[in-house]
Motif scaffolding. Sequence first.
Motif, PDB file in Angstrom:
ATOM      1  N   ILE A  86      24.342  61.065   0.694  1.00 23.23           N
ATOM      2  CA  ILE A  86      23.808  60.102   1.163  1.00 23.23           C
ATOM      3  C   ILE A  86      23.812  58.820   0.205  1.00 23.23           C
ATOM      4  N   ALA A  87      23.520  58.917  -1.136  1.00 21.73           N
ATOM      5  CA  ALA A  87      23.614  57.773  -2.009  1.00 21.73           C
ATOM      6  C   ALA A  87      24.896  57.220  -2.007  1.00 21.73           C
ATOM      7  N   THR A  88      25.829  58.253  -2.004  1.00 22.29           N
ATOM      8  CA  THR A  88      27.174  57.704  -2.298  1.00 22.29           C
ATOM      9  C   THR A  88      27.700  56.871  -1.183  1.00 22.29           C
ATOM     10  N   GLU A  89      27.380  57.641   0.251  1.00 26.09           N
ATOM     11  CA  GLU A  89      27.995  57.109   1.444  1.00 26.09           C
ATOM     12  C   GLU A  89      27.416  55.607   1.600  1.00 26.09           C
ATOM     13  N   LEU A  90      26.267  55.553   1.277  1.00 26.10           N
ATOM     14  CA  LEU A  90      25.290  54.233   1.766  1.00 26.10           C
ATOM     15  C   LEU A  90      25.663  53.047   0.690  1.00 26.10           C
ATOM     16  N   ARG A  91      26.227  53.548  -0.323  1.00 22.90           N
ATOM     17  CA  ARG A  91      26.428  52.389  -1.440  1.00 22.90           C
ATOM     18  C   ARG A  91      27.458  51.352  -0.866  1.00 22.90           C
ATOM     19  N   GLY A  92      27.269  50.005  -0.620  1.00 18.62           N
ATOM     20  CA  GLY A  92      27.839  48.971  -0.144  1.00 18.62           C
ATOM     21  C   GLY A  92      28.118  49.070   1.298  1.00 18.62           C
ATOM     22  N   LYS A  93      27.454  49.961   1.989  1.00 12.47           N
ATOM     23  CA  LYS A  93      27.698  49.987   3.361  1.00 12.47           C
ATOM     24  C   LYS A  93      27.130  48.711   4.029  1.00 12.47           C
ATOM     25  N   ALA A  94      27.519  48.034   4.998  1.00 14.98           N
ATOM     26  CA  ALA A  94      27.012  47.254   5.776  1.00 14.98           C
ATOM     27  C   ALA A  94      26.134  47.336   6.717  1.00 14.98           C
ATOM     28  N   LEU A  95      24.948  47.230   6.845  1.00 20.63           N
ATOM     29  CA  LEU A  95      23.957  47.675   7.663  1.00 20.63           C
ATOM     30  C   LEU A  95      22.851  46.525   8.304  1.00 20.63           C
ATOM     31  N   THR A  96      22.404  46.578   9.418  1.00 20.10           N
ATOM     32  CA  THR A  96      21.659  45.542  10.017  1.00 20.10           C
ATOM     33  C   THR A  96      20.523  45.244   8.981  1.00 20.10           C
ATOM     34  N   ARG A  97      19.606  44.511   8.917  1.00 13.75           N
ATOM     35  CA  ARG A  97      18.471  44.228   8.464  1.00 13.75           C
ATOM     36  C   ARG A  97      17.444  45.223   8.570  1.00 13.75           C
ATOM     37  N   ASP A  98      17.128  45.675   9.826  1.00 18.91           N
ATOM     38  CA  ASP A  98      16.195  46.783   9.989  1.00 18.91           C
ATOM     39  C   ASP A  98      16.628  47.933   9.408  1.00 18.91           C
ATOM     40  N   ARG A  99      17.871  48.430   9.440  1.00 25.09           N
ATOM     41  CA  ARG A  99      18.388  49.540   8.851  1.00 25.09           C
ATOM     42  C   ARG A  99      18.326  49.369   7.250  1.00 25.09           C
ATOM     43  N   ARG A 100      18.702  48.631   6.661  1.00 30.56           N
ATOM     44  CA  ARG A 100      18.512  48.199   5.256  1.00 30.56           C
ATOM     45  C   ARG A 100      17.195  48.349   4.789  1.00 30.56           C
ATOM     46  N   GLU A 101      16.121  47.683   5.484  1.00 31.53           N
ATOM     47  CA  GLU A 101      14.782  48.246   4.912  1.00 31.53           C
ATOM     48  C   GLU A 101      14.656  49.690   5.247  1.00 31.53           C
ATOM     49  N   ASN A 102      14.856  50.243   6.298  1.00 34.03           N
ATOM     50  CA  ASN A 102      14.673  51.779   6.523  1.00 34.03           C
ATOM     51  C   ASN A 102      15.177  52.529   5.366  1.00 34.03           C
ATOM     52  N   ALA A 103      16.586  52.173   5.045  1.00 35.37           N
ATOM     53  CA  ALA A 103      17.287  53.140   4.094  1.00 35.37           C
ATOM     54  C   ALA A 103      16.480  52.702   2.778  1.00 35.37           C
ATOM     55  N   LYS A 104      16.051  51.442   2.207  1.00 34.25           N
ATOM     56  CA  LYS A 104      15.168  51.312   1.233  1.00 34.25           C
ATOM     57  C   LYS A 104      14.210  52.176   1.010  1.00 34.25           C
ATOM     58  N   GLU A 105      13.489  52.101   1.935  1.00 30.84           N
ATOM     59  CA  GLU A 105      12.282  52.994   2.288  1.00 30.84           C
ATOM     60  C   GLU A 105      12.306  54.522   2.022  1.00 30.84           C
ATOM     61  N   GLY A 106      13.553  54.947   2.690  1.00 31.26           N
ATOM     62  CA  GLY A 106      13.881  56.318   2.565  1.00 31.26           C
ATOM     63  C   GLY A 106      14.382  56.595   1.113  1.00 31.26           C
ATOM     64  N   LEU A 107      15.222  55.746   0.534  1.00 30.27           N
ATOM     65  CA  LEU A 107      15.658  55.993  -0.846  1.00 30.27           C
ATOM     66  C   LEU A 107      14.443  56.064  -1.786  1.00 30.27           C
ATOM     67  N   ASP A 108      13.367  55.307  -1.643  1.00 28.57           N
ATOM     68  CA  ASP A 108      12.357  55.149  -2.423  1.00 28.57           C
ATOM     69  C   ASP A 108      11.714  56.837  -2.325  1.00 28.57           C
ATOM     70  N   GLU A 109      11.328  56.975  -1.094  1.00 27.74           N
ATOM     71  CA  GLU A 109      10.886  58.498  -0.748  1.00 27.74           C
ATOM     72  C   GLU A 109      11.568  59.519  -1.479  1.00 27.74           C
ATOM     73  N   ALA A 110      13.060  59.396  -1.265  1.00 25.02           N
ATOM     74  CA  ALA A 110      13.712  60.488  -1.960  1.00 25.02           C
ATOM     75  C   ALA A 110      13.804  60.531  -3.405  1.00 25.02           C
ATOM     76  N   ILE A 111      13.639  59.144  -4.058  1.00 22.88           N
ATOM     77  CA  ILE A 111      13.601  59.200  -5.625  1.00 22.88           C
ATOM     78  C   ILE A 111      12.245  59.856  -5.898  1.00 22.88           C
ATOM     79  N   LYS A 112      11.210  59.366  -5.433  1.00 19.22           N
ATOM     80  CA  LYS A 112       9.834  60.021  -5.553  1.00 19.22           C
ATOM     81  C   LYS A 112       9.544  61.497  -5.485  1.00 19.22           C
ATOM     82  N   THR A 113      10.358  62.000  -4.667  1.00 19.53           N
ATOM     83  CA  THR A 113      10.374  63.627  -4.204  1.00 19.53           C
ATOM     84  C   THR A 113      11.106  64.319  -5.375  1.00 19.53           C
ATOM     85  N   LEU A 114      12.379  63.814  -5.608  1.00 11.58           N
ATOM     86  CA  LEU A 114      12.985  64.194  -6.725  1.00 11.58           C
ATOM     87  C   LEU A 114      12.139  64.248  -8.156  1.00 11.58           C
ATOM     88  N   GLU A 115      11.730  63.191  -8.341  1.00 16.55           N
ATOM     89  CA  GLU A 115      10.901  62.859  -9.661  1.00 16.55           C
ATOM     90  C   GLU A 115       9.891  63.971  -9.694  1.00 16.55           C
TER      91      GLU A 115
END
Length: 702
Positions: free
Chosen positions: A224-253
């Motif tokens: 997911i991290a690899t595929e999302l990098r540089g991908k053109a997303l709508t504003r709402d989906r970018r916000e969704n992606a950033k929140e999801g990535l934050d959750e993934a980082i916290k879980t892995l940590e």
Amino acid sequence: MAERIRFSRTIQGALLSFALPLLLTGSGWAQTAQTPPAGLNTTGCIDQLNDEGAVKCLTEAIKTAGDTEVLAKILREIEQIQKEKVSVKIIKALREELKAEDNPNFLSNIVIALGEIEPIKEETVKLIIDKALKVKEDDVRYSANFALRKAFNKITSQGVLERVTKDLGDLLNKEYDWEVRLEAAAVLGSSGLDVKSAVSELADLLQDKDEEVCRNAIGALNFIATELRGKALTRDRRENAKEGLDEAIKTLEKLNKDLQDIGDPKKVIAALRETKKSLTVYDKSLLDKATLFVVLFIGIILVYIVVFLVVFWRSPLFMLTANKWLRGDAEIKFSISMVSLTIPINYLSLVVFVKHHPRVLDAWVAANIKNARNKLERKQKVKKRYVYVPVPVAMDDTELANFTAKNLKPKFDRGRECILIWGEEGSGKTSLACQLEKWAMSENPEERLCEHKMLPILLEQEDFQVTEVFIEAIRRSLRNLINSQDISEKLLEQLLRRQRLLVIVDGFSEMSEDTRKQIHADFPVNALVVTSRSKEKLGGVNPTELKPTMKELFDPAVYPYAKAIAWQCLQQTYRPAAAKRDDVLAALEGDDAEERLDYLENHLHLIETIEPAQDKIRFALDTQAEYLAALRMVELYGDDKQSWRDFFAKADAMPDAPGNIEGFLLAVRDCCQSQSKEVGFPDFVWEELSKRSKRINLDSAA
């Protein structure tokens, strides 16, 4: 079932390694159609099949392939096909098989093949969702996820994307096998459709006791991290992606220690952070680009508006030329969200909004006024009345001793003005109308009827064609006046509406009934002057009435002196001319001759002294001089045949007769006609006058 799922994943790994082309091309096939059994090696039969047989053979082979090597080999052989028609037919056949097939093993193979063979279209995506993604068998849904993941970059329909997101989200349910849930999460996350939901599911899988599940979940997050990098997303989906990535980082940590022996969570965390950073940078980049675009767009518009206004101010007449260039059907189409706009180019250019602006119309008048002035001055009727001296005029029953343009300017300022100049024959109606022409074109703003100049259009009976409407007569006369045919209907309408044309209808009472009706029925002008011998009703319009008045002229105590002076001015050449002051005083006789002369000049404004010598006198209005002189001559000659013969002989001897003395001859004819009962004229007088009148009319017609 687990065995079937592992088989599907193996196939996917093998197929991805081939990187098969999305559109197929290739060489010919043999003649005989065959249907191979499951697992058949198709290499030997491809060359023996025609197009129809090839499609059936390969479709059946794909559907019935029982292991990885067979399916991969078939797809490799399809890669070698060089014929496009075969490719199209195979794709069509696979779609039909997908619609009709119910065997889960066959469905899985068909979906995988569609994902590899064709550049997936929206109709295929809808079919996969409806037929493959919703079946009970996990391996079929797994294969559908594989095909859909390849399709997302090619899908443009928001409706299809919403359906895919919903259906994939439904698979994030613990009732399904973990591999199906993991694949659904990977597809949702890597496509950017719903990263939060995907990460939430993968976070649950990371806590599973099975190391294989955790290892695959870590791999999915990395994917997911690899595929999302540089991908053109709508504003709402970018916000969704950033929140999801934050959750993934916290879980892995949080689970870092527990996962170290299974994978490399730190590496995945770094990848996730890098991806989040790229999305943030992308946001800023988009903002910067959007800001730059807006600034540039506004700048271009402002520059264009400034240039447009400069051109409009410096060369307003260019707006009419530009409008002519842009008058075609050229349009520009815009699509904004669900709204499509079609805008004509002349609207985008702004020309359409100013093409008939007062400044443009003033420039048009200024460009044509010289031709108009020269043309009018050569017109006989205007030429005879070139010199004008203010005379008493009754305006709406208010007598003005010194009538000028200033008296009419408030009337024209109202926006629409109709002037009726009426009075008896010879009272100076046409002379006053001609003076209005000159005032309309005056270079001196103080002498104009309006703040702006106007082009006068003089219309007489002969200017109207049979059954011609008023507006067409105006258009034709205007074209003749300025020597141009390029006058559009819209331009003429605006010139009339905005008082840039002064339309003068001369001799309205003498016009035919048909012409009078046309003028009454069609009244489109906002600056109209009508001359008539009677007080007319102009189609319900309440006109400003002007009546040239010399009521004191006909006072018994004044009338004889006026006639005597007029005769002194015309008796030599039969044309209005200046007479010597001494001769005029002698003709007036009496000790009070000077006083009577002063009264006629300074009170009635009937005559004027010529500067600078002040030894000659002339009439202010030629028509009045001709009419009064004719009355005086009729009184003097009466029934004296010889005097009349001498008159006709002298008249015929005048240069360019009778046209050059037309006004006086017509005045004599009118006076003889009006006084025929009081004076016994010789029989030949009327006949001779009629002959000369006919010659005058013929010369005018020629």
